[in-house]
Structures are given as C-alpha cells and as structure tokens.
Design a protein around this motif. Structure first.
Motif, PDB file in Angstrom:
ATOM      1  N   ASP A  46      -5.490 -11.483  15.610  1.00 33.52           N
ATOM      2  CA  ASP A  46      -6.451 -12.557  15.801  1.00 33.52           C
ATOM      3  C   ASP A  46      -6.591 -13.329  14.493  1.00 33.52           C
ATOM      4  O   ASP A  46      -6.874 -12.748  13.448  1.00 33.52           O
ATOM      5  N   CYS A  47      -6.368 -14.631  14.551  1.00 35.38           N
ATOM      6  CA  CYS A  47      -6.538 -15.452  13.354  1.00 35.38           C
ATOM      7  C   CYS A  47      -8.017 -15.498  12.984  1.00 35.38           C
ATOM      8  O   CYS A  47      -8.879 -15.530  13.855  1.00 35.38           O
ATOM      9  N   ASP A 139      -4.887 -18.676  19.158  1.00 35.73           N
ATOM     10  CA  ASP A 139      -4.904 -17.949  17.889  1.00 35.73           C
ATOM     11  C   ASP A 139      -4.964 -16.437  18.035  1.00 35.73           C
ATOM     12  O   ASP A 139      -5.287 -15.742  17.077  1.00 35.73           O
TER      13      ASP A 139
HETATM   14 MG   LIG Z   1      -9.706 -15.928  16.205  1.00 38.08          MG
END
Ligand SMILES: [Mg+2]
Length: 392
Positions: A46-47, A139
């Motif tokens: 997860d960004c 993302d």
């Molecule tokens: Mg994120």
C-alpha cells in the motif's frame, strides 16, 4: 529457515538476532524478524498517503507540511499527508471539517493524470517483482510471491526500495499467509513499514480487534453482531462454526474462518472490473451547459484513461447528476460498440446531459461506464477497430 531480513541490504539470517539489533552487514536498523518469515508468501503493498506523497515529491516546498489533496471547500479529502493526519485529517472527511481541524494545511487540487502515471509505474515494478499481482486500487495490490527465486521478504524489501528510487514515494508492506492477514499487516507499521503476521499467532492477534476488521463486515453487519453480543473477533472465536452458520447463514461460515485468520481467497491477477466511474462535486452549484460540459469532459478523460490502462472497453455510459436538493438522477445509454476513448464516451454522455440542463442547479456530476470487456487488439483506442476486434 530464514527468520531475519535486512530491508536495506537484503542480508538474510536463519538465526534470529536479538530484537532491536542492527544488521551485521550494513548496520541498518530496518530489520524484519519473524519465525515464519521463510514460509509466508502473500503480501499486501500500500502506497503511503499516495496522492499527497506524489505532490510532495513534485514540490519540495510541500515536504514536511500538512498537505491536503482535495477541493477547496466542497467535497471531501482525497488524501492527507502524514503531517496533516497528526491533526486528525483523514481521507473521505468533508473538506470544511478537515480545514477546521487543520487550518494551516496547504490544499492542493488533485491531478489524477499524474497519480495515474505514478500508479502505473508502481504496478509495473510490482509485476516485475512477483508472478501474481492483483491490484485493488491505484495504489495498493496483493502479491503472491510463491515461486520467486529469492525469499518473499527479500523480494518485497527490494521492491519497496525500487519504488522509492524510481517513483519517489514510500510504500508499506504486509506479509502473511493469506490476503486477509496481509492487508491487516500492511496497516500496522505505516508509513514506510514492513509488518509480518504469522499463521501461528493469527488467532491471538485478531482476538482483541473489532469484528469490523473482517472482510465483508460492514456497519449493518457490525450492528447485528453487536446485538448478539459479538463485538471483538475474540467474541466470534468463542462461538462454534455451527452456531454462526445457524445465525448468519453462509456469511457465518466466513466469520468462523476469518475469526481465526483463515482465508482461502487466491491472488487473482487483474480483478474482474464491472464498471469504471468518476465524479466531481462543484464548489458552487452549476446550472449552465458550458461549465457542466467542461466538468463532464474532464471526467470522461479520467474514465477513458482507466479503461485504457487496463486494456478494457465498455458498452454502456451512465450520467449521474446530483441536484441542489441532493436528489440524484441517472441517465444511461448502451451502444452497439466498444467504447474506450474519452471522445466517444463524452459524445454519449453529452447527449444524456443536454436535456437535463433546464435551469436546475446541480452540485455534482459523474460519468460511469459498464458492460466492460477486455479489448482484444491492445492497439490505439478506436471505437470501430474495437468493435471489429470484438466481433466473432
Ligand atoms: Mg494507500
């Protein structure tokens, strides 16, 4: 059996070094330690504060500052930098509330095209690192690392460094034995985190946490469970699978399994997408055709970009309008072709919009496409070429 990996130099060790000890090879303190590290193969990436991080990457003057990506007054927070989160700002929070909590925040208008490009690079790097990648959104994704040459923890540490170097943003990683636990893990150590949940500890780890953590348990289900005295996952663990199934049907079976961290869902590359949509809330209500058309065109470009990214085409266009009194109206049209380009989607959406512009003031406009199929040719987006390619 590997139990320790250095996130900075990939050095692996079979014997666990003391908790808190630095890497013997490079001196880094960023060590991942877990007795099951050698056997866990499902990761969730997860960004970190994605949109906000991209903005801070591109404008150094924004770094270290509370930053909100979103509209000015109307609408909601799309992303908040970690500096803004310290003031309680969260994504999906109404903008006016976020600015009340954090009046010094810098507000940046979203640049979806830029985020799409950054997300596409992240996705490419993920595909180079793992044989199976299942994107969940722009993302985040699940990765199945079974079969990678190097240990999964090493592959993920290397991937995180590559994303930092090539995209200029940070990510957080969760590693576990299945999707449910991997997704929980990626949230434990944000930002720039790497957390591991093993099979052995899953039950005890989950017990004190709320049932809402379980995939598919929304507010309505939480309420129903609470009425039956089930608030934590531990409460679920006290019940037998038979009891849960009797009470909640098939969903009860899932609750019984997830309560102990058992999740058999596989990582499926390219989730089946049923619809793609985009919408925008105006700063002031609009009733004239020209500004509505401009907003519509921007949304059509976003929808088309997402279709193109995934190599997909659509057959139905839906226009959504929210009136000043919050009533929502939708208008749809299905065409005999495979739509992919912004121009084609816009042409149909505009025909749906024009009759609705009658002096009514609108606060939101949205456009969606459905009836989605994979483009066969993968060439330039073109309505007729696509229709031909789709013909039997
Ligand atoms: Mg994120």
């Amino acid at each position: 059996m590997i139990t320790t990996v250095c996130r900075d130099c990939d050095t692996v060790a079979a014997t666990a070094s003391a908790e808190g000890a630095a890497c013997s090879a490079c001196g880094s303190a960023r060590m991942v330690r877990h007795p099951e590290l050698g056997v866990l193969t499902i990761a969730h990436l997860d960004c970190d504060a994605f949109y906000a991080s991209v903005e801070q990457r591109d404008d150094p003057s924004l770094r270290g500052k509370p930053l909100i990506v979103g509209g000015r007054t109307r609408g909601v927070v799309l992303a908040a930098s970690y500096e803004a989160r310290r003031f309680g700002v969260r994504s999906a929070m109404p903008m006016f509330k976020a600015l009340a909590d954090c009046p010094d925040a810098v507000v940046v208008r979203p640049d979806m095209e830029k985020y799409r490009q950054a997300g596409a690079v992240v996705r490419r790097l993920m595909r180079e690192a793992a044989p199976l990648v299942e994107p969940l959104s722009i993302d985040e994704a699940f990765l199945d690392l079974a079969g990678t040459a190097e240990p999964p923890a090493v592959a993920m540490a290397r991937l995180a460094r590559r994303i930092e170097a090539e995209v200029g943003i940070t990510v957080s990683i969760g590693l576990s034995c299945n999707k449910f636990l991997a997704k929980i893990a990626s949230d434990l150590d944000k930002p720039r985190g790497f957390a591991v949940i093993g099979r052995q500890e899953a039950g005890a780890f989950l017990a004190p946490r709320p049932v809402g953590l379980i995939w598919g348990v929304g507010p309505a289900m939480q309420l129903r469970l609470a009425q039956d005295g089930i608030v934590t996952i531990g409460d679920l663990q006290q019940r037998t699978a038979q009891d849960l199934t009797a009470r909640y049907g098939r969903f009860g079976e899932r609750l019984a399994r997830f309560a102990f961290g058992r999740d058999e869902r596989r990582v499926v590359p390219e989730r089946e997408v049923k619809s793609v949509s985009a919408e925008t809330t105006f700063d002031v209500n609009l009733d004239l055709l020209d500004p509505l058309k401009r907003a519509l065109w921007r949304l059509c470009k976003r929808v088309a970009a997402r279709l193109t990214d995934r190599g997909m085409a659509a057959g139905t266009v839906t226009l959504k309008l929210k009136r000043h009194d919050f009533r929502i109206l939708t208008r749809s049209r299905t065409v005999d072709g495979r739509l992919q380009s912004a121009v084609d989607i816009y042409a149909i959406a505009l025909r749906l919009l024009e009759p609705e512009v009658d002096g009514t003031r609108y606060r939101l406009i949205g456009v969606g496409v459905s009836g989605i199929s994979m483009r066969q040719d993968g060439g330039e987006p073109d309505l007729f070429a696509a229709a031909e390619a789709a013909a039997p």
